[in-house]
Design an enzyme around this catalytic site. Structure first.
Site, short mmCIF file in Angstrom:
data_model
loop_
_atom_site.label_atom_id
_atom_site.label_comp_id
_atom_site.label_asym_id
_atom_site.label_seq_id
_atom_site.Cartn_x
_atom_site.Cartn_y
_atom_site.Cartn_z
N ASN A 107 0.83 -1.21 0.00
CA ASN A 107 0.00 0.00 0.00
C ASN A 107 0.85 1.25 0.00
OD1 ASN A 107 -2.06 -1.79 0.13
ND2 ASN A 107 -2.46 -1.51 2.33
N VAL A 108 0.34 2.27 -0.71
CA VAL A 108 1.06 3.53 -0.75
C VAL A 108 0.54 4.50 0.32
CG1 VAL A 108 1.64 3.23 -3.19
CG2 VAL A 108 -0.41 4.55 -2.58
N ASP A 109 -0.53 4.09 1.05
CA ASP A 109 -0.99 4.93 2.16
C ASP A 109 -0.05 4.73 3.35
OD1 ASP A 109 -1.90 2.84 4.06
OD2 ASP A 109 -3.48 2.44 2.59
N HIS A 115 5.87 -0.94 -2.78
CA HIS A 115 5.30 -0.27 -3.96
C HIS A 115 5.32 1.25 -3.80
CE1 HIS A 115 2.87 -4.10 -5.34
NE2 HIS A 115 4.16 -4.21 -5.49
N THR A 153 -4.89 -8.98 0.12
CA THR A 153 -4.29 -8.80 -1.20
C THR A 153 -4.78 -9.89 -2.14
OG1 THR A 153 -2.21 -8.70 -2.46
CG2 THR A 153 -2.13 -9.89 -0.36
N SER A 154 -5.03 -9.51 -3.41
CA SER A 154 -5.64 -10.46 -4.35
C SER A 154 -4.65 -11.50 -4.86
CB SER A 154 -6.25 -9.69 -5.52
OG SER A 154 -5.29 -8.83 -6.08
#
Ligand code: BJW
Length: 244
Positions: A93-95, A110, A178-179
């Protein structure tokens, strides 16, 4: 739970932030619903049309900046703080919700929405403000070379040396929300398993790589993860009491 783990590695994806109100990528109302992946999430797109890509990520910043951690993030922070073994989080996650929850050992493979990287000198600029093609690098003072510090398709992931070390060392690998379709992160479970770790999947439903997990906990991770963490902490406490 009767095993005492020494090195827990947690891989998180967009699902861990869903209960904080943030859109995931591939669900029905996903983040890319109104955008083509190849226009906003590839390095070619950025090279072709940096203004458009900057605008897409700038638009996301206020929502991500205001978002609050949910009970899944808080449970992982509690685990890091209270568990006797080591706990690391590798997040796609980029948060920054893991950090807001209090987690300290977090690797953003990422990238992060609140960072930009200078393509000229490599300097990271930390900011929640908008970054665009005019932004000047605070280090080399060149304008127009800042890229959102987000790993696009076709780019190498960040912190991979550290992640490889953690995958070798862990004895419990947990995947949350996560997928399991984006590599190399989707392959981490296989590496952890190869090195002897037990593997658990927390998701609403089976991910694409679900056959690689030993245990599956299906449901909202804001509920399932706190229960799991409490059980892990309780069992560690009991073992310590009994001097096992
Ligand atoms: C809940 C929940 C709740 C909801 N509770 N659960 C090997 C094989 C095939 C392809 C490749 C390969 N190696 C590399 C590739 C190419 C490519 C790739 O993987 N492509 C596939 C899509 C086919 N990978 C790359 O290019 C990577 N780079 C690389 O490998 O470099 C070397 C190389 C390059 C080229 C060729 C070969 C080697 C880079 C990947 C970068 C990914 N970047 C993105 C975003 C960019 C921009 C943006 O932010 O907009 O990162 S893609 C996007 O997907 C984002 C995410 O981090 C990532 C993963 O998504 P995630 O987190 O899994 O989200 P969702 O939405 O998919 O799933 C959410 C899940 O949560 C669901 O399962 C829900 O059920 C669940 N959920 N609510 C629990 N409450």
């Amino acid at each position: 739970m009767n095993k005492q783990y020494k090195h827990i590695l947690v891989l998180t994806g967009a699902g861990v932030s869903a209960e904080s109100g943030l859109a995931t990528f591939r669900d029905a109302e996903g983040l890319w619903n109104n955008h083509k992946v190849e226009d906003v999430a590839t390095i070619d797109a950025f090279e072709r049309n940096p203004e458009y890509v900057h605008a897409f990520y700038n638009e996301m910043k206020p929502e991500l900046s205001a978002a609050k951690p949910n009970s899944a993030h808080l449970a992982l922070a509690k685990l890091e703080k209270e568990y006797t073994g080591e706990v690391n989080i590798v997040t796609q996650n980029v948060d920054t919700l893991h950090e807001k929850a209090g987690s300290r050992k977090v690797y953003h493979i990422h990238g992060q929405i609140n960072q930009a990287v200078c393509l000229n000198c490599g300097q990271i600029l930390e900011t929640w403000d908008a970054v665009d093609t005019q932004t000047v690098c605070p280090h080399c003072h060149i304008a127009g070379m800042m890229k959102p510090n987000i790993v696009f398709f076709g780019e190498s992931l960040l912190y991979m040396n550290e992640v490889e070390r953690l995958l070798k060392a862990c004895d419990l690998f947990i995947s949350v929300g996560t997928s399991g379709v984006v590599y190399p992160a989707a392959g981490f479970v296989q590496a952890a398993k190869y090195h002897g770790a037990e593997t658990w999947e927390f998701n609403l439903e089976a991910g694409a790589n679900n056959y690689l997990f030993d245990k599956h906990i299906y449901g909202k991770c804001g509920t399932t993860l706190p229960a799991f963490v409490d059980e892990l902490l309780k069992s560690a406490e009991e073992k310590e009491k009994n001097n096992d």
